[in-house]
Design a protein around this motif. Sequence first.
Motif, short mmCIF file in Angstrom:
data_model
loop_
_atom_site.label_atom_id
_atom_site.label_comp_id
_atom_site.label_asym_id
_atom_site.label_seq_id
_atom_site.Cartn_x
_atom_site.Cartn_y
_atom_site.Cartn_z
N UNK A 236 -12.45 60.75 21.02
CA UNK A 236 -11.99 62.15 20.98
C UNK A 236 -12.81 63.02 21.94
N UNK A 237 -14.09 62.76 22.08
CA UNK A 237 -14.90 63.48 23.08
C UNK A 237 -14.34 63.19 24.47
N UNK A 238 -14.02 61.92 24.73
CA UNK A 238 -13.45 61.55 26.03
C UNK A 238 -12.13 62.27 26.28
N UNK B 288 -5.26 63.01 9.82
CA UNK B 288 -6.68 63.04 9.47
C UNK B 288 -7.39 64.17 10.20
N UNK B 289 -8.45 64.69 9.58
CA UNK B 289 -9.24 65.74 10.21
C UNK B 289 -9.91 65.18 11.45
N UNK B 290 -9.89 65.94 12.54
CA UNK B 290 -10.49 65.47 13.78
C UNK B 290 -12.00 65.40 13.66
N UNK B 291 -12.60 64.43 14.34
CA UNK B 291 -14.06 64.32 14.41
C UNK B 291 -14.66 65.36 15.34
N UNK C 94 -17.82 67.25 14.70
CA UNK C 94 -17.58 67.95 13.43
C UNK C 94 -17.32 66.95 12.31
N UNK C 95 -18.40 66.28 11.91
CA UNK C 95 -18.33 65.37 10.77
C UNK C 95 -19.48 65.71 9.81
N UNK C 96 -19.49 66.91 9.26
CA UNK C 96 -20.63 67.33 8.44
C UNK C 96 -20.89 66.43 7.24
#
Length: 260
Positions: free
Chosen positions: A36-38, A3-6, A21-23
């Motif tokens: 994912x930020x963590x 899956x595309x990363x957030x 990056x979830x436009x």
Amino acid sequence: MNPVSDVVSSVDGSIWQIEVNRPQRANALRRRTIRQIEAVLDAAETQGSEATRATGVVLTGGPERFSAGADLFELAGTIDDLGFDDELERLCRRLTRSPLPIVAAVEGACYGGAVDLAWSCDAVVVSDEARLAVPSAGLGILYNPASLARLHARLGSQTVRRLVVLQQELSGRQLPPGTAMIVRAGTTVETAKGLLAGRHLDSAATTATKALLASLDSAEGFDAADWQSEREALLASPARRAELEARRAGIGKDRTNAPQ
């Protein structure tokens, strides 16, 4: 297919950038986004040698928007949503206590939990055209008390009341002085990187300083004596003595090279 990363991360010299990056969902935050930020923060804080390790982090949502806040499709509308609040609060506390300086770069919409995320950073650079809103009361929610206490400390009582009680949407230029650095639209990331550029930081001292500041932000009682042992340990640390000697040597070299 993966899956595309957030989240998209990049490195510019010693400055790491984390971009939500979830436009397709206006950069709305879900549990996966938070984790994912963590994970990028983990890497920024631990990768490389002391000479090549990150010296700062920019948190952004890109040139169009920061984030629409919690992804409503991630919420159940029941008490189970406390789990999402707990994960977002864990990330916010992580930002306040990271050994790295972290600057949020806010363009466009910054709503709900994204406001808390931005103002958990050490500094916030906001576009004058950014739009801030916290629609919790309109959704029948008592905003997370820990989050509200942090916003109250960092944005001020009147601004928080306008956002949360009056449900107003505020532009970047309407924020009171001292709560953010207001810049032209499209320049927030560049400005944030400028704040972090050329910094040499002792991670232990930065971690202790940020923890102390976080305690001052909280509603808990503050006692300077609670910090004395950590202060003494840092004063006596080999890293501190080495840095002191290096700076003394630099002063001596400047004097030697000064024109006669």
